[in-house]
Design a protein around this motif. Structure first.
Motif, PDB file in Angstrom:
ATOM      1  N   GLY A 208     -23.332   9.844 -15.206  1.00 17.60           N
ATOM      2  CA  GLY A 208     -24.366   8.841 -15.977  1.00 17.60           C
ATOM      3  C   GLY A 208     -24.771   8.774 -17.457  1.00 17.60           C
ATOM      4  N   ALA A 209     -24.881   9.803 -18.097  1.00 20.06           N
ATOM      5  CA  ALA A 209     -25.810   9.804 -19.453  1.00 20.06           C
ATOM      6  C   ALA A 209     -24.012   9.612 -19.806  1.00 20.06           C
ATOM      7  CB  ALA A 209     -25.821  11.203 -20.487  1.00 20.06           C
ATOM      8  N   GLN A 210     -22.717   9.650 -19.428  1.00 16.40           N
ATOM      9  CA  GLN A 210     -21.686   9.162 -20.653  1.00 16.40           C
ATOM     10  C   GLN A 210     -21.387   7.851 -20.397  1.00 16.40           C
ATOM     11  OE1 GLN A 210     -18.009  10.090 -17.637  1.00 16.40           O
ATOM     12  NE2 GLN A 210     -16.472  10.077 -19.967  1.00 16.40           N
ATOM     13  N   ALA A 211     -22.026   6.986 -19.210  1.00 13.32           N
ATOM     14  CA  ALA A 211     -21.621   5.848 -18.476  1.00 13.32           C
ATOM     15  C   ALA A 211     -22.794   5.341 -19.518  1.00 13.32           C
ATOM     16  CB  ALA A 211     -22.327   5.490 -17.664  1.00 13.32           C
ATOM     17  N   ALA A 212     -24.052   5.946 -20.239  1.00 14.51           N
ATOM     18  CA  ALA A 212     -24.764   5.410 -20.807  1.00 14.51           C
ATOM     19  C   ALA A 212     -24.531   5.219 -22.116  1.00 14.51           C
ATOM     20  CB  ALA A 212     -26.051   6.012 -20.959  1.00 14.51           C
ATOM     21  N   ALA A 213     -23.548   6.560 -23.029  1.00 15.52           N
ATOM     22  CA  ALA A 213     -23.211   6.204 -23.830  1.00 15.52           C
ATOM     23  C   ALA A 213     -22.055   5.890 -23.731  1.00 15.52           C
ATOM     24  CB  ALA A 213     -22.711   8.215 -24.017  1.00 15.52           C
ATOM     25  N   LEU A 214     -20.621   5.305 -22.899  1.00 12.80           N
ATOM     26  CA  LEU A 214     -20.137   4.197 -23.325  1.00 12.80           C
ATOM     27  C   LEU A 214     -20.595   3.121 -23.221  1.00 12.80           C
ATOM     28  CD1 LEU A 214     -17.717   5.900 -20.340  1.00 12.80           C
ATOM     29  CD2 LEU A 214     -16.927   6.008 -23.289  1.00 12.80           C
ATOM     30  N   HIS A 215     -21.649   2.583 -23.094  1.00 12.31           N
ATOM     31  CA  HIS A 215     -22.350   1.464 -23.287  1.00 12.31           C
ATOM     32  C   HIS A 215     -22.543   1.092 -24.703  1.00 12.31           C
ATOM     33  CE1 HIS A 215     -24.484  -2.137 -22.599  1.00 12.31           C
ATOM     34  NE2 HIS A 215     -26.135  -1.505 -23.310  1.00 12.31           N
ATOM     35  N   PHE A 216     -22.796   1.802 -25.533  1.00  9.15           N
ATOM     36  CA  PHE A 216     -23.622   1.718 -26.865  1.00  9.15           C
ATOM     37  C   PHE A 216     -22.069   2.613 -27.391  1.00  9.15           C
ATOM     38  CE2 PHE A 216     -27.414   3.046 -24.529  1.00  9.15           C
ATOM     39  CZ  PHE A 216     -28.595   2.093 -25.259  1.00  9.15           C
ATOM     40  N   GLY A 217     -21.667   2.443 -27.337  1.00  4.26           N
ATOM     41  CA  GLY A 217     -20.006   3.060 -28.175  1.00  4.26           C
ATOM     42  C   GLY A 217     -18.972   2.541 -27.053  1.00  4.26           C
ATOM     43  N   SER A 218     -17.783   3.625 -27.801  1.00  4.66           N
ATOM     44  CA  SER A 218     -16.170   3.708 -27.947  1.00  4.66           C
ATOM     45  C   SER A 218     -15.747   4.326 -27.083  1.00  4.66           C
ATOM     46  CB  SER A 218     -15.480   2.625 -28.842  1.00  4.66           C
ATOM     47  OG  SER A 218     -15.651   3.908 -30.211  1.00  4.66           O
ATOM     48  N   VAL A 219     -14.663   4.476 -26.539  1.00  7.11           N
ATOM     49  CA  VAL A 219     -14.456   5.443 -25.690  1.00  7.11           C
ATOM     50  C   VAL A 219     -14.105   6.448 -26.670  1.00  7.11           C
ATOM     51  CG1 VAL A 219     -12.595   6.227 -23.977  1.00  7.11           C
ATOM     52  CG2 VAL A 219     -13.410   4.560 -23.528  1.00  7.11           C
ATOM     53  N   ALA A 220     -12.927   5.913 -27.880  1.00 12.29           N
ATOM     54  CA  ALA A 220     -12.221   7.313 -28.667  1.00 12.29           C
ATOM     55  C   ALA A 220     -14.015   7.555 -29.941  1.00 12.29           C
ATOM     56  CB  ALA A 220     -11.531   5.881 -29.580  1.00 12.29           C
ATOM     57  N   LEU A 221     -14.760   7.429 -29.280  1.00  9.41           N
ATOM     58  CA  LEU A 221     -15.715   7.881 -29.883  1.00  9.41           C
ATOM     59  C   LEU A 221     -17.202   9.243 -29.220  1.00  9.41           C
ATOM     60  CD1 LEU A 221     -18.188   8.058 -32.290  1.00  9.41           C
ATOM     61  CD2 LEU A 221     -19.371   6.369 -30.946  1.00  9.41           C
ATOM     62  N   VAL A 222     -16.407   8.277 -28.150  1.00  5.60           N
ATOM     63  CA  VAL A 222     -17.715   9.496 -26.928  1.00  5.60           C
ATOM     64  C   VAL A 222     -17.313  10.060 -27.061  1.00  5.60           C
ATOM     65  CG1 VAL A 222     -18.918   9.175 -25.214  1.00  5.60           C
ATOM     66  CG2 VAL A 222     -19.301   7.363 -26.296  1.00  5.60           C
ATOM     67  N   GLN A 223     -15.539  10.183 -26.129  1.00  2.00           N
ATOM     68  CA  GLN A 223     -14.852  10.989 -25.639  1.00  2.00           C
ATOM     69  C   GLN A 223     -14.842  12.705 -26.338  1.00  2.00           C
ATOM     70  OE1 GLN A 223     -15.999  10.147 -22.789  1.00  2.00           O
ATOM     71  NE2 GLN A 223     -14.337  11.323 -21.971  1.00  2.00           N
ATOM     72  N   PRO A 224     -14.879  12.082 -27.761  1.00  5.52           N
ATOM     73  CA  PRO A 224     -14.742  13.417 -28.453  1.00  5.52           C
ATOM     74  C   PRO A 224     -16.096  14.828 -28.222  1.00  5.52           C
ATOM     75  CG  PRO A 224     -13.605  11.484 -29.270  1.00  5.52           C
ATOM     76  CD  PRO A 224     -14.123  11.398 -28.741  1.00  5.52           C
ATOM     77  N   LEU A 225     -16.827  13.673 -27.949  1.00  3.92           N
ATOM     78  CA  LEU A 225     -18.241  14.567 -28.684  1.00  3.92           C
ATOM     79  C   LEU A 225     -18.592  14.827 -27.581  1.00  3.92           C
ATOM     80  CD1 LEU A 225     -20.394  11.988 -29.443  1.00  3.92           C
ATOM     81  CD2 LEU A 225     -19.565  13.718 -30.578  1.00  3.92           C
ATOM     82  N   LEU A 226     -17.515  15.496 -25.889  1.00  4.51           N
ATOM     83  CA  LEU A 226     -17.681  16.192 -24.642  1.00  4.51           C
ATOM     84  C   LEU A 226     -17.306  17.443 -25.192  1.00  4.51           C
ATOM     85  CD1 LEU A 226     -17.572  12.877 -21.998  1.00  4.51           C
ATOM     86  CD2 LEU A 226     -19.410  14.050 -22.993  1.00  4.51           C
ATOM     87  N   VAL A 227     -16.632  17.690 -26.009  1.00  3.27           N
ATOM     88  CA  VAL A 227     -15.368  18.874 -26.260  1.00  3.27           C
ATOM     89  C   VAL A 227     -16.617  19.171 -26.331  1.00  3.27           C
ATOM     90  CG1 VAL A 227     -15.564  18.776 -28.686  1.00  3.27           C
ATOM     91  CG2 VAL A 227     -14.282  20.067 -27.523  1.00  3.27           C
ATOM     92  N   THR A 228     -18.222  19.695 -26.752  1.00  7.92           N
ATOM     93  CA  THR A 228     -19.080  19.826 -27.130  1.00  7.92           C
ATOM     94  C   THR A 228     -19.541  21.257 -25.761  1.00  7.92           C
ATOM     95  OG1 THR A 228     -20.678  18.528 -26.583  1.00  7.92           O
ATOM     96  CG2 THR A 228     -19.848  19.072 -29.888  1.00  7.92           C
ATOM     97  N   GLN A 229     -18.811  20.536 -24.239  1.00 12.11           N
ATOM     98  CA  GLN A 229     -19.428  20.927 -22.796  1.00 12.11           C
ATOM     99  C   GLN A 229     -19.290  22.356 -23.128  1.00 12.11           C
ATOM    100  OE1 GLN A 229     -17.164  20.126 -19.248  1.00 12.11           O
ATOM    101  NE2 GLN A 229     -16.522  18.300 -20.519  1.00 12.11           N
ATOM    102  N   LEU A 230     -18.060  22.724 -23.646  1.00 14.64           N
ATOM    103  CA  LEU A 230     -17.732  24.520 -23.938  1.00 14.64           C
ATOM    104  C   LEU A 230     -18.369  24.772 -24.887  1.00 14.64           C
ATOM    105  CD1 LEU A 230     -14.923  26.163 -23.486  1.00 14.64           C
ATOM    106  CD2 LEU A 230     -14.432  25.765 -25.276  1.00 14.64           C
ATOM    107  N   LEU A 231     -19.274  24.599 -25.408  1.00 11.44           N
ATOM    108  CA  LEU A 231     -20.325  25.115 -26.602  1.00 11.44           C
ATOM    109  C   LEU A 231     -21.510  25.663 -25.580  1.00 11.44           C
ATOM    110  CD1 LEU A 231     -20.572  23.419 -29.724  1.00 11.44           C
ATOM    111  CD2 LEU A 231     -19.340  25.255 -28.756  1.00 11.44           C
ATOM    112  N   PHE A 232     -21.819  24.715 -24.222  1.00 10.44           N
ATOM    113  CA  PHE A 232     -22.521  24.536 -23.353  1.00 10.44           C
ATOM    114  C   PHE A 232     -22.166  25.430 -21.936  1.00 10.44           C
ATOM    115  CE2 PHE A 232     -23.571  20.953 -25.140  1.00 10.44           C
ATOM    116  CZ  PHE A 232     -24.633  20.838 -25.780  1.00 10.44           C
ATOM    117  N   ALA A 233     -21.074  25.789 -21.931  1.00  9.75           N
ATOM    118  CA  ALA A 233     -20.175  26.046 -21.119  1.00  9.75           C
ATOM    119  C   ALA A 233     -19.915  27.331 -21.297  1.00  9.75           C
ATOM    120  CB  ALA A 233     -19.332  25.950 -19.925  1.00  9.75           C
ATOM    121  N   LEU A 234     -19.399  28.376 -22.172  1.00  7.67           N
ATOM    122  CA  LEU A 234     -19.611  29.389 -21.840  1.00  7.67           C
ATOM    123  C   LEU A 234     -20.571  30.551 -22.013  1.00  7.67           C
ATOM    124  CD1 LEU A 234     -16.990  31.512 -22.649  1.00  7.67           C
ATOM    125  CD2 LEU A 234     -17.781  31.196 -25.358  1.00  7.67           C
TER     126      LEU A 234
END
Length: 320
Positions: free
Chosen positions: A76-102
């Motif tokens: 849901g949060a990703q869908a909202a992000a893609l509404h406001f920005g492009s795929v090429a902008l939003v998806q690289p930001l999702l790499v930060t999930q590793l900072l939370f997962a580890l």
């Protein structure tokens, strides 16, 4: 752009939490990567059947279901992000999930991050800061070229099938990494389909969305990615699998986003240099987290459990 970045980071937090919880639950199962030729079945079918059996076991584990709910909120949060920005902008930001997962994964095992984990996390943050700060590196949203989007989907599907074939019969760590790469490709295309589906819902309504192809492509790519993700989590330790997905996903998303959405490529020397440095920093950080001392300890512990050899403190037993 601020809204796109904010929702993307929220999605990363939820996806990272989901990954840690689901992997912890998946590692408690008796799943093992399938080998080709079992029961005379083609190797791709063997992999799919074994993953479906894994999912059936995981649905009976409350911790995994909590992670699943976090995953849905992340979409849901990703869908909202893609509404406001492009795929090429939003998806690289999702790499930060590793900072939370580890950190969460380590806390579930009663461990603390090593100082090298912090350095790797700093590399990821520095790369993302550079990616966002230099004008023209992070593409803005643009009109989709649906013909190119369909072609990108077909290429992605072929690549996933080939990678699954290569993963079959490999050692658990190699199997986990290859399956995670295939999952990353699925999630990258899911972002494209999700962006087109959100556009349909907002501008054409539910009825038109139900008869258009992006919604169905979103369902297929997302479910396939989730299935492969669980197999990667169960076959190996969390950080290598998440690192593989988090390198594959933004790189593939950036390329598909530029290819299918007619966005302007970075052209100046400054933009290209910033993009290259950002990619190197993010990749180095993700790889560093995947090979941190805490991850090696996790691998040694898993090896000791499987072989009956002692490699450190006994692993806490859990019952479900």
């Amino acid at each position: 752009m601020v809204w796109a970045v904010g929702f993307a980071l929220l999605g990363a937090l939820l996806f990272g939490t989901s990954a840690a919880l689901q992997q912890h639950a998946a590692r408690q199962t008796d799943y093992a990567p399938a080998h080709p030729g079992e029961a005379g079945t083609p190797k791709h079918i063997v992999v799919v059947v074994s993953l479906i059996r894994l999912i059936r076991r995981l649905f009976r584990r409350p911790l995994w279901l909590i992670g699943w709910c976090a995953n849905l909120l992340g979409f849901g949060a990703q869908a909202a992000a893609l509404h406001f920005g492009s795929v090429a902008l939003v998806q690289p930001l999702l790499v930060t999930q590793l900072l939370f997962a580890l950190p969460l994964s380590l806390s579930l095992r009663h461990r603390r991050p090593d100082w090298r984990d912090l350095v790797s996390a700093g590399l990821i943050c520095g790369g993302l800061a550079l990616f966002l700060s230099v004008r023209g590196v992070a593409p803005r949203a643009d009109v989709a070229n649906r013909g190119w989007a369909i072609l990108a989907g077909l290429v992605t599907a072929v690549a996933v099938v080939v990678i699954i074939g290569l993963a079959t019969g490999r050692k658990p760590e190699v199997h986990s990494t290859l399956v995670a790469i295939a999952a990353g490709l699925c999630f990258a295309y899911s972002a494209v389909a999700l962006s087109l589906t959100v556009e349909d819902l907002l501008h054409r309504g539910i009825a038109a969305t139900a008869t258009d192809w992006p919604g169905y492509a979103l369902a297929v790519s997302t479910l396939t990615g989730l299935l492969l993700e669980q197999g990667a989590f169960a076959a190996g330790s969390l950080p290598p699998a998440v690192a593989a997905m988090n390198i594959t996903n933004p790189v593939a998303s950036y390329l598909i986003g530029i290819f299918a959405f007619n966005v302007t490529l970075p052209r100046s020397a400054t933009q290209l240099t910033a993009l290259l440095i950002a990619a190197v920093l993010i990749s180095a950080g993700a790889i560093g987290l995947a090979h941190s001392p805490s991850v090696r300890a996790d691998r040694d512990e898993e090896y000791g459990v499987r072989t009956g050899r002692s490699s450190g403190p006994p692993r806490p037993q859990t019952s479900h």
